[in-house]
Design an enzyme around this catalytic site. Structure first.
Site, short mmCIF file in Angstrom:
data_model
loop_
_atom_site.label_atom_id
_atom_site.label_comp_id
_atom_site.label_asym_id
_atom_site.label_seq_id
_atom_site.Cartn_x
_atom_site.Cartn_y
_atom_site.Cartn_z
CG ASP A 1 -44.17 -0.65 -20.77
OD1 ASP A 1 -44.11 0.40 -21.45
OD2 ASP A 1 -43.29 -1.55 -20.84
CE LYS B 1 -37.98 0.37 -27.10
NZ LYS B 1 -36.76 -0.23 -27.59
NE ARG C 1 -23.66 5.11 -7.97
CZ ARG C 1 -23.40 5.41 -6.69
NH1 ARG C 1 -24.39 5.69 -5.85
NH2 ARG C 1 -22.16 5.45 -6.26
CE1 TYR D 1 -38.41 -6.17 -26.02
CE2 TYR D 1 -37.80 -5.49 -23.80
CZ TYR D 1 -37.44 -5.86 -25.08
OH TYR D 1 -36.12 -5.91 -25.43
O1 P1T Z 1 -35.00 -1.38 -24.46
P1 P1T Z 1 -35.32 -0.69 -23.18
O2 P1T Z 1 -35.15 0.79 -23.22
O3 P1T Z 1 -34.65 -1.32 -22.01
O4 P1T Z 1 -36.92 -0.87 -22.97
C1 P1T Z 1 -37.53 -2.09 -22.67
C2 P1T Z 1 -38.96 -2.08 -23.09
C3 P1T Z 1 -39.94 -1.89 -22.13
N1 P1T Z 1 -41.25 -1.85 -22.46
C4 P1T Z 1 -41.65 -2.00 -23.74
C5 P1T Z 1 -43.12 -1.96 -24.06
C6 P1T Z 1 -40.72 -2.18 -24.75
O5 P1T Z 1 -41.17 -2.31 -26.00
C7 P1T Z 1 -39.33 -2.24 -24.43
C8 P1T Z 1 -38.29 -2.48 -25.45
N2 P1T Z 1 -38.77 -3.01 -26.65
C9 P1T Z 1 -38.05 -3.34 -27.74
C10 P1T Z 1 -36.71 -3.23 -27.80
C11 P1T Z 1 -38.80 -3.87 -28.87
O6 P1T Z 1 -38.29 -3.95 -30.00
O7 P1T Z 1 -39.99 -4.22 -28.67
#
Ligand code: P1T
Length: 385
Positions: free
Chosen positions: A175, A200, A51, A103
Site C-alpha cells: 500500500d 490522498k 461499471r 490503516y
Molecule cells: O479512504 P479510502 O480511499 O477508502 O482509503 C483507505 C486507505 C487505504 N490505505 C491507507 C494507507 C490509508 O491511509 C487509507 C485511508 N486512510 C485514512 C482515511 C486516514 O486518515 O488514514
C-alpha cells in the site's frame, strides 16, 4: 517518443490527458454516462457499461499505470474497495501475513470481514529476519505491507521482503498511499501489486474517494477486473476526471509537502511540549537510512507525541486554527488527527498500545500552505497546552 522513458512530472500531465481526438479539446471530456450504444448486439466501440469500463476511467488508469511503471492499473471507488478486491481474488483458506501497523480500515477489513475466510497474522515487518522466520513457518500466500506505515511511519525493506516472500511462493502487496508514486515505486522493488487510496496524494484536493491497483501480471489483472465488474466498486466518470486533473500537479505538490514537513519536523523537535517526533527524514528515525535508499524523498506525513495525555492532546488540537482536525491525508490543506480516537479506533486497544498509538499521539498531514503560517499556528497551540 518512448513514453516509458518520460519523467514522472511529465507522465502525470500527459499520459491519459492527450487532447480529445474528436474535437481537439485539450482537457479530456467527462464521459458522464452509465451505458454505451451498440450498433448490433455485442458490436460496440469497446465500451458497454460504465461499471465495466468508462473512457474517462480508462484515461486515468493509463496515467496511473505509467506513474507506477506498471502494465495494468485498475481504478476503484475507494482505497478500501481496492484492498477488498485484492483480498477477494484470493482462494478461501489463504494465509495473509500483514504488517502490524496498517490503516485502521485495512485492519478492520482483514479482521472483521475477511477473518472467517483467511488465516491472518500481523507482524512487525521492519525486521527482515523476523519476516523471514514467519515466511518459513507461517507460509503465507500473500504479504501485505504499508511502508511507511499509517500512522507510526515505520519503514520496511520492500526489496528484501519481496525477495524472501517470492522464495516461499508468496505474493507481495504494498500500500503506497503515504508516498505516492512520486516518492516510491514498489513494483520496481519487486512487489507484485501496488495499491493506493487515490483519495490522498494522487488526487490531492480532498474532494474525491478513489482507489487503484497497479500490477504487471495480466492473469491477476483479468481476475481483479472480473471481480470489479461483478461486485461493482467502479469509480464514477466524474470522480475519475477529478483525479486525472488532480494528479497533474502531483510532482509539485509532493515536493512542497516534503519541504514543509521537514521544516515542521525540525520545529516540533525543539518545542518543550513535544516529547518525540516521528518523520522518516529525521536522522533519529530508526529506518532513516533505509528510507533514504528505498524512497526518493520522505513525504509529507509526520507523527508526534506531545507531553501529557488526552487532555493535553485535545487542548492542542482545539487550539489550532490553520490545521483542520479531520481524518484523511494528502490534500493541499494541512490536516491533523488523533489516531487512537479517529483513524485507528477500530484497532483493539491492546494492539494500539503495543504500537504506540496512545492518547498523546498525533498525526499530521502537512499541507502546502506557507510554512511560516503553519509553524506560527503550531507554536501558539503548543504554547497554550
Ligand atoms: O479512504 P479510502 O480511499 O477508502 O482509503 C483507505 C486507505 C487505504 N490505505 C491507507 C494507507 C490509508 O491511509 C487509507 C485511508 N486512510 C485514512 C482515511 C486516514 O486518515 O488514514
Amino acid at each position: 517518443m518512448d513514453y516509458k522513458k518520460l519523467k514522472i512530472a511529465t507522465k502525470a500531465i500527459l499520459i491519459g490527458s492527450q487532447p480529445d481526438e474528436l474535437t481537439g479539446s485539450v482537457i479530456p471530456p467527462i464521459y458522464q454516462t452509465s451505458t454505451f450504444a451498440q450498433t448490433s448486439p455485442g458490436e460496440h466501440k469497446g465500451y458497454e457499461y460504465t461499471r465495466s469500463h468508462n473512457p474517462t476511467r480508462t484515461r486515468l488508469e493509463s496515467c496511473l499505470a505509467s506513474l507506477e511503471n506498471a502494465t495494468f492499473s485498475m481504478v476503484t471507488s475507494s482505497g478500501m474497495s481496492a484492498c477488498s478486491l485484492i483480498l477477494q481474488s484470493l482462494p478461501h483458506g489463504s494465509k495473509i501475513l500483514c504488517g502490524d501497523d496498517v490503516y485502521g480500515g485495512t485492519y478492520r477489513l482483514l479482521n472483521t470481514i475477511y477473518n472467517d475466510r483467511f488465516e491472518i497474522k500481523h507482524i512487525n515487518t521492519t525486521d527482515i529476519e523476523s519476516v523471514k522466520i514467519e515466511l518459513n513457518s507461517f507460509k503465507p500466500d500473500l504479504v501485505w505491507i504499508e511502508s511507511p506505515t499509517n500512522p507510526m511511519l515505520q519503514i520496511s525493506d520492500i526489496k528484501a521482503i519481496c525477495n524472501s516472500a517470492h522464495i516461499v511462493g508468496a505474493k507481495v502487496v504494498v500500500d503506497n498511499t503515504f508516498m505516492s508514486p512520486y516518492f516510491q515505486n514498489p513494483l520496481d522493488l519487486g512487489a507484485d501489486m501496488v495499491m493506493h487510496s487515490l483519495t490522498k496524494y494522487i488526487n490531492g484536493h480532498s474532494d474525491v474517494l478513489g482507489g487503484a491497483i497497479m500490477l504487471n501480471d495480466s492473469a491477476q489483472y483479468e481476475k481483479l477486473w472480473y471481480l470489479q465488474n461483478s461486485i461493482g466498486p467502479s469509480q464514477s466518470p466524474f470522480d475519475s476526471w477529478l483525479v486525472l486533473r488532480g494528479v497533474k500537479t502531483l510532482s509539485v505538490r509532493m515536493k512542497a509537502h516534503e519541504e514543509n514537513a521537514i521544516k515542521i519536523a525540525d520545529f516540533l523537535i525543539k518545542h518543550p511540549n513535544v516529547e518525540k517526533v516521528i518523520y522518516p527524514g529525521l536522522e533519529s528515525h530508526p529506518q532513516h537510512k533505509l528510507a533514504k535508499s528505498q524512497m526518493n524523498g520522505f513525504g509529507g506525513m509526520l507523527s508526534l507525541y506531545i507531553k501529557g495525555g488526552l487532555s493535553e492532546s485535545s487542548k492542542f488540537l482545539k487550539q489550532l486554527s490553520l490545521f483542520t482536525l479531520a481524518e484523511s491525508l494528502g490534500g493541499v490543506e494541512s490536516l491533523i488527527e488523533h489516531p487512537a480516537i479517529m483513524t485507528h479506533a477500530s484497532v483493539p486497544v491492546k494492539e494500539r498500545n503495543e504500537l504506540g498509538i496512545t492518547d498523546n499521539f498525533i498525526r499530521i498531514s502537512v499541507g502546502i500552505e506557507d510554512i511560516d503560517d503553519l509553524k506560527a499556528d503550531l507554536k501558539q497551540a503548543l504554547d497554550a497546552i
